[in-house]
Motif scaffolding. Structure first.
Motif, short mmCIF file in Angstrom:
data_model
loop_
_atom_site.label_atom_id
_atom_site.label_comp_id
_atom_site.label_asym_id
_atom_site.label_seq_id
_atom_site.Cartn_x
_atom_site.Cartn_y
_atom_site.Cartn_z
N ASP A 147 42.69 -18.48 -41.67
CA ASP A 147 42.81 -19.19 -40.40
C ASP A 147 43.38 -18.23 -39.37
OD1 ASP A 147 41.95 -21.56 -41.61
OD2 ASP A 147 43.99 -22.11 -42.17
N THR A 148 42.76 -18.18 -38.19
CA THR A 148 43.19 -17.25 -37.15
C THR A 148 43.27 -17.97 -35.82
OG1 THR A 148 42.10 -15.41 -38.29
CG2 THR A 148 42.68 -15.09 -35.98
N LEU A 149 44.37 -17.78 -35.13
CA LEU A 149 44.56 -18.30 -33.77
C LEU A 149 44.75 -17.12 -32.84
CD1 LEU A 149 44.96 -20.72 -31.85
CD2 LEU A 149 47.41 -20.57 -32.35
N GLN A 150 43.91 -17.04 -31.82
CA GLN A 150 43.94 -15.91 -30.89
C GLN A 150 44.13 -16.41 -29.47
OE1 GLN A 150 40.23 -13.56 -30.22
NE2 GLN A 150 41.45 -11.81 -30.92
N VAL A 151 45.11 -15.84 -28.77
CA VAL A 151 45.41 -16.20 -27.38
C VAL A 151 45.32 -14.94 -26.54
CG1 VAL A 151 47.10 -17.15 -25.78
CG2 VAL A 151 46.92 -18.08 -28.09
N LYS A 152 44.60 -15.02 -25.42
CA LYS A 152 44.46 -13.89 -24.52
C LYS A 152 44.77 -14.34 -23.09
CE LYS A 152 41.11 -11.23 -27.19
NZ LYS A 152 39.92 -10.38 -27.12
N TRP A 153 45.46 -13.47 -22.38
CA TRP A 153 45.80 -13.76 -20.99
C TRP A 153 45.79 -12.46 -20.21
CZ3 TRP A 153 50.62 -12.60 -18.31
CH2 TRP A 153 50.66 -13.15 -17.02
N GLY A 154 45.29 -12.51 -18.98
CA GLY A 154 45.26 -11.30 -18.18
C GLY A 154 45.15 -11.59 -16.71
N ILE A 155 45.56 -10.62 -15.91
CA ILE A 155 45.43 -10.68 -14.46
C ILE A 155 44.63 -9.46 -14.03
CG2 ILE A 155 46.63 -10.56 -12.25
CD1 ILE A 155 48.93 -12.02 -13.45
N LEU A 156 43.52 -9.68 -13.30
CA LEU A 156 42.66 -8.61 -12.86
C LEU A 156 41.90 -9.01 -11.61
CD1 LEU A 156 39.56 -8.46 -15.25
CD2 LEU A 156 41.30 -10.18 -15.53
N ILE A 163 49.08 -0.93 -10.16
CA ILE A 163 48.52 -1.58 -11.35
C ILE A 163 47.23 -2.29 -10.99
CG2 ILE A 163 48.90 -3.28 -13.16
CD1 ILE A 163 51.88 -2.75 -12.89
N GLU A 164 46.15 -1.93 -11.68
CA GLU A 164 44.87 -2.59 -11.42
C GLU A 164 44.76 -3.90 -12.18
OE1 GLU A 164 40.11 -1.73 -12.09
OE2 GLU A 164 41.49 -0.05 -11.74
N ASN A 165 45.14 -3.93 -13.45
CA ASN A 165 45.13 -5.16 -14.23
C ASN A 165 45.98 -4.99 -15.46
OD1 ASN A 165 43.43 -4.28 -16.62
ND2 ASN A 165 41.96 -3.93 -14.97
N ILE A 209 48.37 -2.19 -19.75
CA ILE A 209 48.37 -2.11 -18.29
C ILE A 209 47.43 -0.97 -17.88
CG2 ILE A 209 49.73 -1.59 -16.22
CD1 ILE A 209 52.12 -2.82 -17.60
N LYS A 210 46.51 -1.28 -17.00
CA LYS A 210 45.59 -0.26 -16.48
C LYS A 210 46.03 0.14 -15.09
CE LYS A 210 40.72 0.81 -15.66
NZ LYS A 210 39.33 0.31 -15.69
N GLN A 211 46.19 1.45 -14.90
CA GLN A 211 46.63 1.96 -13.61
C GLN A 211 45.51 1.92 -12.58
OE1 GLN A 211 48.78 5.43 -16.13
NE2 GLN A 211 48.42 5.88 -13.97
N ARG A 212 45.87 1.66 -11.36
CA ARG A 212 44.91 1.77 -10.27
C ARG A 212 44.68 3.26 -9.96
NH1 ARG A 212 43.51 -2.25 -7.05
NH2 ARG A 212 45.41 -3.41 -7.60
N LYS A 213 43.45 3.64 -9.78
CA LYS A 213 43.15 5.05 -9.55
C LYS A 213 43.75 5.53 -8.24
CE LYS A 213 39.44 8.44 -9.75
NZ LYS A 213 37.99 8.68 -9.98
N LYS A 214 44.47 6.63 -8.32
CA LYS A 214 45.09 7.21 -7.14
C LYS A 214 44.77 8.69 -7.12
CE LYS A 214 49.44 7.46 -4.61
NZ LYS A 214 50.88 7.11 -4.60
N ASN A 215 44.07 9.11 -6.09
CA ASN A 215 43.57 10.48 -6.00
C ASN A 215 42.71 10.76 -7.23
OD1 ASN A 215 44.93 10.87 -3.57
ND2 ASN A 215 46.80 11.51 -4.61
N HIS A 216 43.15 11.68 -8.10
CA HIS A 216 42.36 12.04 -9.27
C HIS A 216 42.84 11.36 -10.55
CE1 HIS A 216 40.47 15.23 -6.89
NE2 HIS A 216 41.68 15.60 -6.49
N LEU A 217 43.93 10.60 -10.48
CA LEU A 217 44.58 10.12 -11.70
C LEU A 217 44.32 8.63 -11.93
CD1 LEU A 217 46.56 10.69 -14.05
CD2 LEU A 217 48.41 10.01 -12.49
N THR A 218 43.99 8.30 -13.18
CA THR A 218 43.92 6.92 -13.63
C THR A 218 44.30 6.90 -15.11
OG1 THR A 218 42.55 4.93 -13.79
CG2 THR A 218 41.49 7.01 -14.34
N GLY A 219 44.46 5.71 -15.68
CA GLY A 219 44.83 5.64 -17.09
C GLY A 219 45.31 4.27 -17.48
#
Length: 376
Positions: A147-156, A163-165, A209-219
């Motif tokens: 039995d598996t219960l999976q919960v997902k939540w996000g802001i994007l 922070i992008e999302n 957490i996904k970073q918002r791209k700034k100049n050449h950097l994202t991640g």
């Protein structure tokens, strides 16, 4: 290749297979209903299977459900039937979610029930049953209830400038695997007995957490962890009851220039094992294990990786990846002592095992032409 070790942990050295994530847990869904119905059949082992699912969306809400089942008989060969190769897995799922332009939330429940034969399995586990079963017709098989219960939540996307999302995944599952012995010569009430049972409860959490791209950097960066309670009972109890706790931090950064992409990543993990006494598992049977009191193990390991992609020409690209990762031993590698029905092996663990080290260098050239593509 190296990204899977940073994002999914040191156990992903050998690869990652996504067997649980459904499309219904991400993104917006078109309004209305959708569904599918599939069937399959085979002659070698009388295979018959079916699968069905239905999804309905209205407004920001979506509900879904479905299931599948498969049944196979023992395989038949020119030399005869191979007893104990049948299988009967059945699973179902259902859930709901709310999906908006800037956020989502979903809950999914899955239930799996499976039955598998044990070919070439020695049924005479107990001396008391040797005389009774010499002339009887007996079958050993495994049943698995999960039995598996999976919960997902996000802001994007978020309103934060950096922070992008971000997303949070929570997963709780229980699994009970039982080795059953069925004897037609016994009376109806005692025809089926449970020889061995494995219980596994675990809670997994992960935030990214996904970073918002700034100049050449994202991640992206985040944390993940697991709480696991494992136990085994019966005549083939391989491991003592063991509590496991994992926690990790990770990051993966990317610098993008006109002709060069540079990626850097790292992961830090802490794993803790705490076995306990069980009458079903004799520590002294294993010469490597004297007492459960001093078997608690803790591991802190790190992994790092770097990747470079260079566009040599419009249609030619070079890639170089360097990675080094450490993996702590698993419960089975530390504490196992006994025969394993599924693998037909006698497993002997070593509680003094140290971490496994993996170093890799990956270089490739890729060419994309108008009519063909190639890689080296």
């Amino acid at each position: 290749m190296y990204k899977r070790q940073l994002l999914y942990g040191s156990n992903a050295i050998g690869g990652v297979v996504n067997g649980v994530t459904g499309h219904e847990t991400f993104g917006l869904h078109p309004k209305g209903s959708r569904g599918y119905l599939q069937g399959s059949a085979g002659t070698t082992n009388n295979l018959a299977g079916t699968a069905a699912g239905l999804e309905y969306s209205t407004g920001n809400w979506t509900v879904w459900g479905g299931g599948n089942g498969l049944r196979t008989s023992d395989f038949t060969t020119p030399d005869g039937k191979i007893e104990g190769t049948f299988s009967q897995p059945i699973s179902g799922y259902g859930g709901f979610g709310r999906f908006r332009d800037n956020s989502f939330f979903s809950v999914t429940f899955r239930k799996n029930r499976s039955k598998f034969g044990l070919p070439f399995h020695d049924h005479d586990h107990d001396d008391d049953h040797d005389d009774d079963h010499d002339d009887g017709e007996a079958v050993s098989f495994l049943t698995e209830d999960q039995d598996t219960l999976q919960v997902k939540w996000g802001i994007l996307p978020t309103n934060h400038s950096m922070i992008e999302n971000f997303t949070i995944n929570l997963n709780y599952s229980t699994n009970a695997t039982k080795e059953r012995h069925w004897d037609k010569d016994h009376d109806v009430e005692n025809m089926e007995t449970i020889k061995t049972q494995l219980n596994n409860k675990q809670f997994i959490y992960k935030g990214i957490i996904k970073q918002r791209k700034k100049n050449h950097l994202t991640g992206r960066f985040g944390l993940s962890g697991m709480l696991r309670d494992f136990s085994s009972t019966g005549v083939e109890a391989l491991n003592p009851p063991t509590y496991q706790r994992d926690f990790s931090l990770f990051f993966l950064e990317e610098l993008t220039f006109e002709q060069i992409i540079l990626e850097l990543g790292g992961r830090l993990e802490n794993t803790h094992y705490r076995p306990s006494y069980s009458p079903s598992f004799d520590f002294h049977e294993n010469q490597n294990i004297q007492t459960p009191d001093n078997l608690t193990r803790r591991f802190t390991v790190g992994s790092a990786a770097m990747g470079v992609t260079v566009d040599l020409r419009d249609n030619l690209q070079a890639n170089l990846n360097l990675a080094r990762s450490l993996r702590p031993p698993a419960i089975e590698e530390l504490y196992s002592h006994g025969s394993h029905s599924g693998s037909l092996l006698f497993e002997i663990g070593n509680p003094n095992l140290q971490t496994e080290t993996n170093s890799s260098v990956d270089f490739s050239l890729r060419h994309q032409g108008k009519y063909a593509k190639s890689s080296l």
